[in-house]
Design an enzyme around this catalytic site. Structure first.
Site, PDB file in Angstrom:
ATOM      1  CD  GLU A 167      -2.887   1.115   2.370  1.00  0.00           C
ATOM      2  OE1 GLU A 167      -4.063   1.447   2.219  1.00  0.00           O
ATOM      3  OE2 GLU A 167      -2.417   0.810   3.480  1.00  0.00           O
ATOM      4  CB  ALA A 303       0.542  -2.057  11.705  1.00  0.00           C
ATOM      5  CG  MET A 304      -0.042  -3.192   4.880  1.00  0.00           C
ATOM      6  SD  MET A 304      -1.165  -1.839   4.420  1.00  0.00           S
ATOM      7  CE  MET A 304      -2.224  -2.693   3.263  1.00  0.00           C
ATOM      8  CD  GLU A 305      -4.918  -1.783   5.655  1.00  0.00           C
ATOM      9  OE1 GLU A 305      -5.450  -1.051   4.815  1.00  0.00           O
ATOM     10  OE2 GLU A 305      -3.993  -1.396   6.402  1.00  0.00           O
ATOM     11  CG  ASN A 306      -0.373  -6.974   4.154  1.00  0.00           C
ATOM     12  OD1 ASN A 306      -0.345  -6.232   3.195  1.00  0.00           O
ATOM     13  ND2 ASN A 306       0.532  -6.911   5.138  1.00  0.00           N
ATOM     14  CG  HIS A 338      -6.102   1.118  12.754  1.00  0.00           C
ATOM     15  ND1 HIS A 338      -6.572   2.409  12.780  1.00  0.00           N
ATOM     16  CD2 HIS A 338      -5.660   0.907  11.487  1.00  0.00           C
ATOM     17  CE1 HIS A 338      -6.445   2.937  11.573  1.00  0.00           C
ATOM     18  NE2 HIS A 338      -5.874   2.055  10.774  1.00  0.00           N
ATOM     19  CD  GLU A 339      -3.094  -1.877  10.719  1.00  0.00           C
ATOM     20  OE1 GLU A 339      -3.491  -2.181   9.567  1.00  0.00           O
ATOM     21  OE2 GLU A 339      -2.704  -0.734  11.019  1.00  0.00           O
ATOM     22  CD  GLU A 361      -5.855   3.586   6.771  1.00  0.00           C
ATOM     23  OE1 GLU A 361      -5.942   3.337   7.992  1.00  0.00           O
ATOM     24  OE2 GLU A 361      -5.215   2.870   5.979  1.00  0.00           O
TER      25      GLU A 361
END
Length: 882
Positions: A167, A303-306, A338-339, A361
Site C-alpha cells: 500500500e 502496521a499494514m492490514e494485509n 485498527h488493523e 482509515e
C-alpha cells in the site's frame, strides 16, 4: 484457550486443506459495471486471477518471477497495459483461456515514469478471456516498499528477512499487475525459499515440497477476491504461536526467540476478532489471521492490514520485558484493533479509489478507539477521542487542508492522502454521526453495508445510504457537509441569564482557521449537544449559520457535551468565567474538550491565550490522569515557543514546573500495588515533560537511576530519554556504545533514537552524521534524523537537504515528498518557509506539494504565535506567578 508453537513445515501441512469463502457472484461493486471509478490504466482489459511463482534471492536483493494472469478483454484492443516497476521481462505469451487457439507473443514496452508495462500484439485481440504468462526479474529493496529486506542483529549473528509492503501502489514492484484498488482478483502464490525458513502469506500453505538443493517450494491456498495492495509475502527465521477464535486460527509470527513477546498481541487479536465478528454481522472469511512482526521501521507506517497476514513492526507488536511500558501495551492493542478492523473495512469492502481512503482509515481509527474502550475499560481510553480530534483539527485549520473525501490523481498524491484528515477527522466525523443517529442504528447500517458490498468496491455514499436507511434520520446532508468540504465549524455561544431553572444559548456559526482570519466561513449543519453539570443533555442542529437552544440547569453549560461533535466552541467571556469557576464540576471528557478549545482559540488570537493557564490553575491535582497528561503536553509545547529567550523561558518554566511537580509527587516515581493503568502512563509523561522543562530534581533523579541501573521496564525508556536529552559528550558515547553492543532489535532501535534526542547541538550533529552510516540499520537512519528535528529542526532540515541524494536511499519512497518538509515543522526561523518551498519546487511534482505547503504554513503560524501570543502569557505570568 489452546496456544501452540509450530514450525514452518507444520504450518504448511496443517493448512493443506484450507478453503476460503468465495466472493458472491452478484457483487454489486464489481469494477466491470463502473463508469466512474478513477483509473490510471486502460479499462478495456481487467484481471480475474493471478497465479504467481517467485524465487527471491535475499543476499543479492534480486527476484525471479513467473506470473500467469487470467484476464478479460472487454473490447477489441491491440495491447494490454498493466503496472510494473523495475522489472525486466524475458518472455511473454498470451493464450486463450479455453486452451484452444494459437499462443501469441507480444512486443514488450516499459514506461518507467508511468510505472507501466505494455504488451502489444500484431493485430487487435478479440473480446474474451485469456491467460497472459510472463517471466520476469525484479529488485528487492531495503526500505518498506514492495518486496524488501530487513537486516537485524541477534545473539547468533546478523540475519536478513524479507517482507512486503504494497500500500498504496507498490505491488507492481513484485508482481506485474493491475495495481489499483478497484481491480480486484484472486491470487495463488508459490515461493521457492531456503529450506528451514518460515514463509507467510495471506492464506495458509496448501503444499510444501523440499526440492533437495537447500530450497523448499511452498504453495499457498487461493486467496479471496481482493485488491493487489493487500497481498502479502514474508520469509525468514521466524517462529509462530497460534490460538483459535470462532473457527479462525489467530497467529503471531516473530523472529526466532521473540515469540513470547507477541503473546499479548495474539490474545488481543483473538478477542478483537470475536468482537468484530459480532459487530459487523459478517464473520471473518479467511481460515487464519496472522500478525507478522518485523524489526526496523518506516517513515510511512507502523502496521499494514494485509488480508489474513497483518504486517507490524516490532515496536508496535512486541512487548519486551526489559523496556516496554504501559503505553506500549495499549498501543499494541489499539494498532491490532485498527488493523483487524481493516479486515472488513478495507479488505472485504474496499474503496473504489484513493479519494475515499478515509472509508478504510477513518473507520478503522474509530473502530479501534471504540473497541479499546469496550474491551479494556480499565485503561479509561475514552478521552482519547478528544486528542484524536485535536490531531485532525490541527491539520484542518490551515489553508492547505482538504476534504475527508479528496481528489487523488497520482501515486504520490495517494501517498500523501494518509494524513490526519483521513484518519483522525474521518474517525471524529463517524463518532459524531454515530452519536446523531444512535449506536444501534449505526451498527445496523454498517452490517447492511458489509453484506451488500462484500468483496466489492465502494464510495462514501454507499455507506451513508445504508446508515440513513437503517436510522430513518436525514443524516446525508450532515455527512456531506463534514466530508465533502474542508475546515472546522466554530460556534460562538452566548447565554441568557438563567430563568426558571433554564439557560438559553444563542449560536452563531463561523469557521475556525489558524491562518485566514478574514475568511468567509463555510456553512455546516452542526449537531450540538449541550448540558449543565448533572442536568439533562439536549440536542439541536445548528444550520443556516445560527440557532438557539434551551438547556435545563443554571450552572456552567458545556456545548459539545460528551465531545462527540467536530467543531470549536467559543464562549462569551461571562460564560467562560462560569466554566472556569465551575471547572471541577465538569465531566473529565468535557474538561479536556474545553481545555483543547481554549488552547486552540487562544493561540489563534480568538480569545486570550492566558485563559488556558487559568484552566490549568483550576485543575485539581487529583483530576483524571489523562487531563494532567494533556496539560503536560501543552505546557511542553508552550515552552518550545520560548526557545532562544532564556529569561522569558525561565519564568514560564517556573510556572509549568510548579503545576506539574506536585502531581508527580502525588503519584511518585515508583509503581504502587493496584495502581490504575492511566496513572502508569501519566508517570512517564510527567517525568518526560519535567525533564524537558529542565526540572533539576527530575534530571538528577533520572541520572541517579541510570548510573545505578535502577530502571524498571515501565520507566526505562523514560529515564533514558531524560538522560539522553541532557547528555554530555561522555554520556552520549556511553549510550552509543550500548547501542552498538545491543543484540535485541527493539532495544537497539530505541537506543539509536535516544542518541538523536539530545539538546546539545554538537551531539545532535554527531547523531546526524551517524545516521548516514550503515551502523544504525537501513530503516533507522531516517528516523534518527527526524528525532534530531524535534529539538533542532533547522539543523536537521539543512543537513537532510545537503545530503538528500544519500538520504533518499534511506527513506521509503512513499514518504519522501512529506518527510523532508516534516523535519522543519517545529522551526521558528522565518527563512525556513523559503527553504521548504525551494525544496518542493525542485524535488516534488507540482500537484503533490501539499505536505510542503502545510509545513510552511505551520512554521508561519508558529512564528505568529511566538510574536503575537506570548506577550499575553508573559503578562499573566507576571501577575499570577507560580
Amino acid at each position: 484457550m489452546r496456544r501452540i508453537l509450530v514450525s514452518a513445515v507444520a504450518i504448511a501441512l496443517a493448512a493443506a486443506s484450507a478453503t476460503v469463502a468465495a466472493a458472491p457472484a452478484d457483487s454489486t461493486a464489481d469494477v466491470r459495471t463502473s463508469t466512474t471509478t478513477t483509473t490510471q490504466l486502460p479499462r478495456n482489459v481487467l484481471p480475474v486471477h493471478y497465479d504467481v511463482a517467485i524465487t527471491p534471492q535475499a543476499q543479492s536483493l534480486s527476484l525471479a518471477g513467473q506470473a500467469t494472469i487470467t484476464l478479460d478483454v472487454l473490447e477489441a484492443t491491440p495491447s494490454i497495459t498493466l503496472n510494473a516497476i523495475d522489472m525486466v521481462f524475458s518472455s511473454a505469451r498470451l493464450t486463450p483461456d479455453s486452451g484452444k487457439g494459437k499462443a501469441l507473443t507480444p512486443k514488450v514496452g516499459v514506461d518507467a515514469q508511468a510505472q507501466t508495462a505494455t504488451f502489444t500484439f500484431d493485430k487487435p485481440l478479440a473480446p474474451g478471456r485469456y491467460r497472459l504468462a510472463l517471466d520476469y526479474t525484479g529488485k528487492i529493496g531495503t526500505q518498506a516498499n514492495g518486496l524488501f529486506a530487513i537486516d537485524y542483529d541477534t545473539q547468533d549473528g546478523r540475519k536478513r528477512a524479507l517482507f512486503t509492503q504494497f500500500e498504496n501502489s507498490d505491488a507492481r514492484r513484485m508482481i506485474p499487475s493491475w495495481d489499483e484498488p478497484s481491480h480486484k482478483a484472486t491470487f495463488t502464490l508459490t515461493a521457492t525459499v531456503p529450506t528451514g525458513e518460515m514463509v507467510v502469506s495471506n492464506m495458509p500453505a496448501a503444499n510444501t515440497q523440499d526440492l533437495g538443493n537447500g530450497t523448499t517450494r511452498v504453495s499457498f491456498a487461493q486467496s479471496p477476491k481482493m485488491s493487489t495492495y493487500l497481498l502479502f509475502f514474508s520469509v525468514g527465521d521466524f517462529e509462530r504461536a497460534a490460538t483459535q477464535a470462532e473457527g479462525v486460527e489467530v497467529g503471531v509470527v516473530a523472529q526466532r526467540g521473540k515469540i513470547d513477546q507477541a503473546r499479548f498481541a495474539m490474545e488481543s487479536s483473538a478477542a478483537v476478532l470475536r468482537e468484530y465478528n459480532d459487530y459487523f454481522g459478517t464473520k471473518f472469511p479467511l481460515p487464519k489471521l496472522d500478525n507478522v512482526a518485523s524489526p526496523g521501521g518506516s517513515q510511512f507506517f507502523s502496521a499494514m492490514e494485509n488480508w489474513g497476514a497483518i504486517f507490524t513492526f516490532e515496536h508496535t507488536l512486541l512487548l519486551d520485558p526489559s523496556i516496554s511500558t504501559q503505553s506500549d501495551k495499549q498501543r499494541v492493542f489499539s494498532v491490532a484493533a485498527h488493523e483487524i478492523a481493516h479486515q472488513w473495512f478495507g479488505d472485504l469492502v474496499t474503496m473504489s479509489w484513493w479519494d475515499d481512503l478515509w472509508l478504510n482509515e477513518g473507520f478503522a481509527t474509530w473502530m479501534a478507539s471504540r473497541t479499546t474502550q469496550k474491551l479494556h475499560p480499565e485503561w479509561n481510553t475514552g478521552l482519547g477521542a478528544v486528542n484524536s480530534r485535536e490531531g485532525a483539527m490541527g491539520r484542518d485549520a490551515v489553508a492547505t487542508t482538504h476534504p475527508v473525501v479528496q481528489h487523488v490523481e497520482t501515486v504520490e498524491q495517494a501517498s500523501q492522502a494518509f494524513d490526519a484528515i483521513t484518519y483522525q477527522k474521518g474517525s471524529a466525523v463517524i463518532h459524531m454521526l454515530e452519536g446523531y443517529v444512535g449506536a444501534d442504528a449505526w451498527r445496523e447500517g454498517v452490517r447492511n453495508y458489509m453484506k451488500t458490498h462484500a468483496y466489492g468496491n465502494t464510495v462514501s455514499d454507499d455507506l451513508w445510504r445504508q446508515i440513513q436507511s437503517a436510522s430513518g434520520k436525514p443524516m446525508l446532508d450532515i455527512a456531506h457537509d463534514f466530508t465533502l468540504q474542508p475546515g472546522i465549524p466554530m460556534l460562538s455561544v452566548a447565554a441568557s441569564a438563567c430563568n426558571a431553572g433554564k439557560t438559553t444559548l444563542t449560536f452563531t456559526q463561523g469557521e475556525f482557521t489558524k491562518d485566514r482570519p478574514g475568511k468567509e466561513p463555510l456553512r455546516w449543519r452542526v449537531p450540538v449537544i449541550a448540558q449543565s453539570p448533572g442536568g439533562e443533555a439536549v440536542r439541536t442542529i445548528v444550520e443556516g449559520g445560527s440557532g438557539t437552544l434551551e438547556v435545563p440547569g443554571c450552572g456552567p453549560v458545556v456545548v459539545n457535551a460528551g465531545q462527540t461533535g467536530y467543531y470549536r466552541t467559543l464562549y462569551a467571556p461571562s460564560q467562560f468565567a462560569q466554566i472556569r469557576t465551575g471547572f471541577t464540576r465538569l465531566d473529565a471528557i468535557d474538561q479536556l474538550g474545553v481545555m483543547n478549545d481554549v488552547w486552540a482559540l487562544g493561540l489563534a488570537g480568538l480569545q486570550s491565550p492566558a485563559d488556558y493557564l487559568d484552566l490549568v490553575k483550576a485543575t485539581p491535582r487529583d483530576a483524571d490522569p489523562q487531563i494532567w497528561g494533556d496539560i503536560a503536553g501543552s505546557l511542553h509545547s508552550l515552552d518550545e515557543y520560548y526557545e532562544g529567550d532564556a529569561k522569558r523561558q525561565a519564568r514560564f518554566r517556573t510556572f509549568a514546573i510548579a503545576q506539574l511537580s506536585p502531581v508527580l509527587a502525588r503519584i511518585g516515581w515508583d509503581e504502587k500495588a493496584g495502581e490504575a493503568d492511566p496513572v502508569k502512563v501519566l508517570r512517564t509523561e510527567l517525568i518526560d515533560t519535567l525533564g524537558a522543562l529542565g526540572d533539576r530534581k527530575v534530571i538528577d533523579e533520572a541520572r541517579r537511576r541510570y548510573a545505578a541501573n535502577e530502571m524498571p521496564a515501565g520507566l526505562r525508556k523514560t529515564v533514558l530519554a531524560v538522560v539522553a536529552r541532557h547528555a554530555d559528550a561522555a554520556t552520549w558515547e556511553k549510550l552509543h556504545a550500548a547501542a552498538q553492543a545491543e543484540k535485541t532489535p527493539l532495544v537497539k532501535d530505541e537506543l539509536y533514537q535516544l542518541l538523536s534526542s539530545t539538546q546539545d547541538a554538537a551531539l545532535a550533529g554527531k547523531a546526524l552524521e551517524l545516521a548516514l552510516t550503515d551502523e544504525p540499520g537501513a530503516t533507522n537512519s531516517a528516523g534518527m534524523i527526524r528525532a534530531v528535528s524535534r529539538l533542532h529542526p533547522d539543523l536537521a532540515f539543512d543537513f537532510a537537504i545537503a545530503h538528500r541524494e544519500q538520504l533518499d536511499t534511506k527513506v521509503d519512497s512513499t514518504s519522501r515528498s512529506r518527510y523532508y518538509p516534516g523535519l522543519a515543522d517545529r522551526s521558528l526561523d522565518p527563512a525556513m518557509v523559503g527553504k521548504i518551498r525551494d525544496y518542493a519546487s525542485s524535488h516534488v511534482a507540482e500537484g503533490s506539494r501539499r505536505a510542503a505547503d502545510t509545513a510552511a504554513a505551520n512554521v508561519t503560524y508558529r512564528i505568529q504565535v511566538r510574536q503575537d501570543r506570548l506577550p499575553a502569557l508573559d503578562a499573566w505570568l507576571a501577575k499570577h506567578g507560580s
